[in-house]
Design a protein around this motif. Structure first.
Motif, PDB file in Angstrom:
ATOM      1  N   ALA A 125     111.992  11.896  34.951  1.00 20.34           N
ATOM      2  CA  ALA A 125     110.961  11.046  35.548  1.00 20.34           C
ATOM      3  C   ALA A 125     111.514  10.283  36.745  1.00 20.34           C
ATOM      4  O   ALA A 125     110.843  10.139  37.774  1.00 20.34           O
ATOM      5  N   ALA A 126     112.744   9.781  36.620  1.00 18.61           N
ATOM      6  CA  ALA A 126     113.370   9.063  37.731  1.00 18.61           C
ATOM      7  C   ALA A 126     113.594   9.993  38.919  1.00 18.61           C
ATOM      8  O   ALA A 126     113.344   9.626  40.075  1.00 18.61           O
ATOM      9  N   ALA A 127     114.042  11.219  38.629  1.00 19.62           N
ATOM     10  CA  ALA A 127     114.272  12.186  39.708  1.00 19.62           C
ATOM     11  C   ALA A 127     112.977  12.505  40.432  1.00 19.62           C
ATOM     12  O   ALA A 127     112.928  12.576  41.665  1.00 19.62           O
ATOM     13  N   ASP A 128     111.900  12.660  39.669  1.00 17.54           N
ATOM     14  CA  ASP A 128     110.605  12.986  40.269  1.00 17.54           C
ATOM     15  C   ASP A 128     110.055  11.833  41.099  1.00 17.54           C
ATOM     16  O   ASP A 128     109.393  12.055  42.113  1.00 17.54           O
ATOM     17  N   GLN A 129     110.322  10.602  40.653  1.00 15.69           N
ATOM     18  CA  GLN A 129     109.708   9.453  41.313  1.00 15.69           C
ATOM     19  C   GLN A 129     110.523   8.920  42.495  1.00 15.69           C
ATOM     20  O   GLN A 129     109.980   8.637  43.551  1.00 15.69           O
ATOM     21  N   TYR A 130     111.845   8.742  42.299  1.00  8.41           N
ATOM     22  CA  TYR A 130     112.608   8.084  43.378  1.00  8.41           C
ATOM     23  C   TYR A 130     114.075   8.468  43.458  1.00  8.41           C
ATOM     24  O   TYR A 130     114.702   8.302  44.499  1.00  8.41           O
ATOM     25  N   HIS A 131     114.677   8.989  42.381  1.00  9.85           N
ATOM     26  CA  HIS A 131     116.129   9.108  42.382  1.00  9.85           C
ATOM     27  C   HIS A 131     116.645  10.174  43.320  1.00  9.85           C
ATOM     28  O   HIS A 131     117.762  10.054  43.842  1.00  9.85           O
ATOM     29  N   ARG A 132     115.861  11.203  43.589  1.00  8.69           N
ATOM     30  CA  ARG A 132     116.329  12.228  44.527  1.00  8.69           C
ATOM     31  C   ARG A 132     116.589  11.627  45.901  1.00  8.69           C
ATOM     32  O   ARG A 132     117.509  12.030  46.615  1.00  8.69           O
ATOM     33  N   ALA A 133     115.766  10.645  46.263  1.00  8.83           N
ATOM     34  CA  ALA A 133     115.935  10.005  47.570  1.00  8.83           C
ATOM     35  C   ALA A 133     117.043   8.968  47.566  1.00  8.83           C
ATOM     36  O   ALA A 133     117.678   8.732  48.593  1.00  8.83           O
ATOM     37  N   LEU A 134     117.294   8.367  46.391  1.00  9.11           N
ATOM     38  CA  LEU A 134     118.250   7.260  46.324  1.00  9.11           C
ATOM     39  C   LEU A 134     119.610   7.650  45.765  1.00  9.11           C
ATOM     40  O   LEU A 134     120.537   6.837  45.786  1.00  9.11           O
ATOM     41  N   CYS A 135     119.746   8.850  45.242  1.00  6.65           N
ATOM     42  CA  CYS A 135     121.022   9.263  44.659  1.00  6.65           C
ATOM     43  C   CYS A 135     122.123   9.203  45.722  1.00  6.65           C
ATOM     44  O   CYS A 135     122.008   9.811  46.785  1.00  6.65           O
ATOM     45  N   LEU A 136     123.188   8.498  45.408  1.00  8.27           N
ATOM     46  CA  LEU A 136     124.274   8.332  46.376  1.00  8.27           C
ATOM     47  C   LEU A 136     125.294   9.453  46.306  1.00  8.27           C
ATOM     48  O   LEU A 136     126.211   9.507  47.137  1.00  8.27           O
ATOM     49  N   GLY A 137     125.175  10.330  45.309  1.00  5.00           N
ATOM     50  CA  GLY A 137     126.124  11.431  45.187  1.00  5.00           C
ATOM     51  C   GLY A 137     127.546  10.918  45.071  1.00  5.00           C
ATOM     52  O   GLY A 137     127.804   9.897  44.424  1.00  5.00           O
ATOM     53  N   PRO A 138     128.504  11.561  45.728  1.00  6.69           N
ATOM     54  CA  PRO A 138     129.907  11.132  45.630  1.00  6.69           C
ATOM     55  C   PRO A 138     130.177   9.790  46.316  1.00  6.69           C
ATOM     56  O   PRO A 138     131.263   9.235  46.173  1.00  6.69           O
ATOM     57  N   SER A 139     129.167   9.253  47.023  1.00  5.76           N
ATOM     58  CA  SER A 139     129.349   7.968  47.712  1.00  5.76           C
ATOM     59  C   SER A 139     128.912   6.780  46.855  1.00  5.76           C
ATOM     60  O   SER A 139     128.792   5.669  47.365  1.00  5.76           O
ATOM     61  N   TYR A 140     128.686   7.016  45.540  1.00  8.75           N
ATOM     62  CA  TYR A 140     128.139   5.941  44.720  1.00  8.75           C
ATOM     63  C   TYR A 140     129.082   4.740  44.618  1.00  8.75           C
ATOM     64  O   TYR A 140     128.650   3.631  44.334  1.00  8.75           O
ATOM     65  N   GLU A 141     130.386   4.946  44.886  1.00 12.52           N
ATOM     66  CA  GLU A 141     131.327   3.819  44.871  1.00 12.52           C
ATOM     67  C   GLU A 141     131.790   3.443  46.278  1.00 12.52           C
ATOM     68  O   GLU A 141     132.671   2.604  46.436  1.00 12.52           O
ATOM     69  N   ASP A 142     131.204   4.031  47.285  1.00 10.81           N
ATOM     70  CA  ASP A 142     131.589   3.751  48.671  1.00 10.81           C
ATOM     71  C   ASP A 142     130.932   2.450  49.142  1.00 10.81           C
ATOM     72  O   ASP A 142     129.711   2.391  49.288  1.00 10.81           O
ATOM     73  N   PRO A 143     131.700   1.402  49.388  1.00  8.95           N
ATOM     74  CA  PRO A 143     131.109   0.123  49.792  1.00  8.95           C
ATOM     75  C   PRO A 143     130.410   0.177  51.145  1.00  8.95           C
ATOM     76  O   PRO A 143     129.608  -0.701  51.460  1.00  8.95           O
ATOM     77  N   ASP A 144     130.708   1.206  51.956  1.00  7.93           N
ATOM     78  CA  ASP A 144     130.104   1.311  53.279  1.00  7.93           C
ATOM     79  C   ASP A 144     128.806   2.115  53.283  1.00  7.93           C
ATOM     80  O   ASP A 144     128.165   2.251  54.328  1.00  7.93           O
ATOM     81  N   HIS A 145     128.433   2.656  52.133  1.00  7.42           N
ATOM     82  CA  HIS A 145     127.159   3.366  52.074  1.00  7.42           C
ATOM     83  C   HIS A 145     126.027   2.356  52.268  1.00  7.42           C
ATOM     84  O   HIS A 145     126.068   1.246  51.719  1.00  7.42           O
ATOM     85  N   PRO A 146     124.992   2.689  53.055  1.00  2.00           N
ATOM     86  CA  PRO A 146     123.917   1.730  53.333  1.00  2.00           C
ATOM     87  C   PRO A 146     123.281   1.124  52.088  1.00  2.00           C
ATOM     88  O   PRO A 146     122.970  -0.071  52.069  1.00  2.00           O
TER      89      PRO A 146
END
Length: 385
Positions: A125-146
């Motif tokens: 449900a999260a993937a269908d609604q918003y997570h595909r757009a917000l998933c940070l992938g391998p940058s999830y711990e990158d402090p410089d990611h927007p």
């Protein structure tokens, strides 16, 4: 008085399908829309149950290791794990662990950014609604990611406790300064800009969106420990075992209060389409709650409601509703930018324009003055003697 979340998201949900016993009507240019009963509703009855358009855990709450499903906010820790962390006792064992409803075997994780869900259904449900757009992938711990920069900016502007009532987001709107809002807008645009939603990324649109969330946000709190305690309360036990269990739970809460304080829940907020159409009254006939320990909002009647009657909640807590008319108006004006004209406020029109704090100060001054007078009289009596 209800902000236009219904207008902005009317394409998402049909209110009649969400809540067949109510309807949204236009009232006037001052109050805007309101929610009205289409049938007789009895005191204590659940008027409707509603899913949010969107919800999210508070950022500091997540940072402090309160684990919640990223979609429905259901607690992910077992009651025992929750109790151990909150009490600061890694060796703690809870009796009747089978009463805990959390099922870790069903938990799911996004393989790209490590976000956790309570089930495969919530993950999808999260993937269908918003997570595909917000998933940070391998940058999830990158402090410089927007997105991470946006989160850091928000945390730096609002420190915990993040919520104690439904007014949290309204207070954020009232206290965030223009310069801070500009920073958030810039990061928000960098992280999520879309041409089709461009109206929300210009300064005026962003302020409108921010105010919308602040006015309509409903606080959500979930706790596996609380669920376990409620389940224990419902178990039939011999008197001695009941006394032992109650004593254990009482001591556990004392240990948690000493170690952690009052912050027991995974906390966040959500936007609800139908509920957001409820206007405020200082004598509400309905209230929202979350008895299922997730994001499902239950709107329940506080008294009998007749067909055609407006359904109102209160933006004030019980303590605030008991204060003077002037004090209530001051709070509503500062946090929600309107003047209440409910039946209680109209009946108290002739009250003096002083806040409850001022009334208390006046009473203290009068008491001090009386004490001083009594002291002078006693001195006079002693002098006469």
């Amino acid at each position: 008085m209800a902000a236009p979340v219904h207008d902005m998201f009317s394409f998402c949900v049909d209110p009649d399908k969400v809540a067949g016993g109510v309807e949204v009507r236009f009232i006037d240019n001052i109050k805007g829309k309101g929610l009205f009963a289409k049938r007789s509703i009895k005191k204590g009855e659940v008027i409707f149950i509603e899913r949010p358009l969107v919800c999210a855990q508070f950022l500091w709450n997540a940072l402090y290791r309160y684990k919640a499903c990223d979609y429905c906010l259901r607690a992910l820790e077992t009651a025992e794990e929750n109790a151990r962390r909150l009490a600061g006792n890694p060796a703690l064992s809870l009796p009747y662990p089978e009463l805990c409803p959390v099922q870790p075997q069903h938990h799911q994780v996004c393989p790209h950014c490590q976000v956790m869900y309570c089930s495969a259904e919530c993950r999808q449900a999260a993937a269908d609604q918003y997570h595909r757009a917000l998933c940070l992938g391998p940058s999830y711990e990158d402090p410089d990611h927007p997105v991470n920069k946006l989160k850091d900016a928000w945390r730096s502007m609002h420190y915990p406790p993040e919520t104690s009532s439904i007014m949290l987001l309204a207070r954020m709107v009232a206290t965030v300064q223009q310069g801070q809002l500009t920073v958030l807008q810039s990061l928000f645009k960098e992280a999520l800009y879309d041409d089709q939603l461009s109206r929300w990324f210009v300064p005026e649109g962003f302020r409108s969106l921010f105010a919308l969330v602040g006015t309509n946000g409903q606080g959500i709190g979930t706790s596996s420990l609380s669920q376990w305690v409620h389940a224990c309360d419902a178990v039939e036990l011999p008197a001695q075992q009941r006394a032992q269990l109650d004593s254990f739970i009482d001591q556990l809460y004392k240990d948690i209060e000493r170690e952690t304080g009052d912050f027991l829940n995974s906390e966040g907020s959500g936007l609800f389409l139908v509920q957001s159409s409820c206007n405020h009254s200082c004598v509400p006939n309905a209230e929202a709650s979350f008895p299922d320990n997730n994001f499902l909002l239950h709107l329940s009647a506080l008294c009998d409601i007749d067909p055609g009657q407006e359904i109102c909640i209160s933006y004030l807590d019980c303590c605030q509703r008991g204060r003077s008319r002037h004090s209530r108006h001051k709070t509503l004006r500062e946090n929600y930018m309107f003047v209440c004209s409910c039946a209680k406020c109209v009946s108290q029109t002739d009250e003096p324009d002083v806040t409850s704090e001022e009334e208390e100060d006046d009473e203290e001054e009068e008491a001090e003055a009386e004490g001083a007078t009594e002291g002078d009289e006693m001195e006079d009596e002693m002098t006469d003697v």
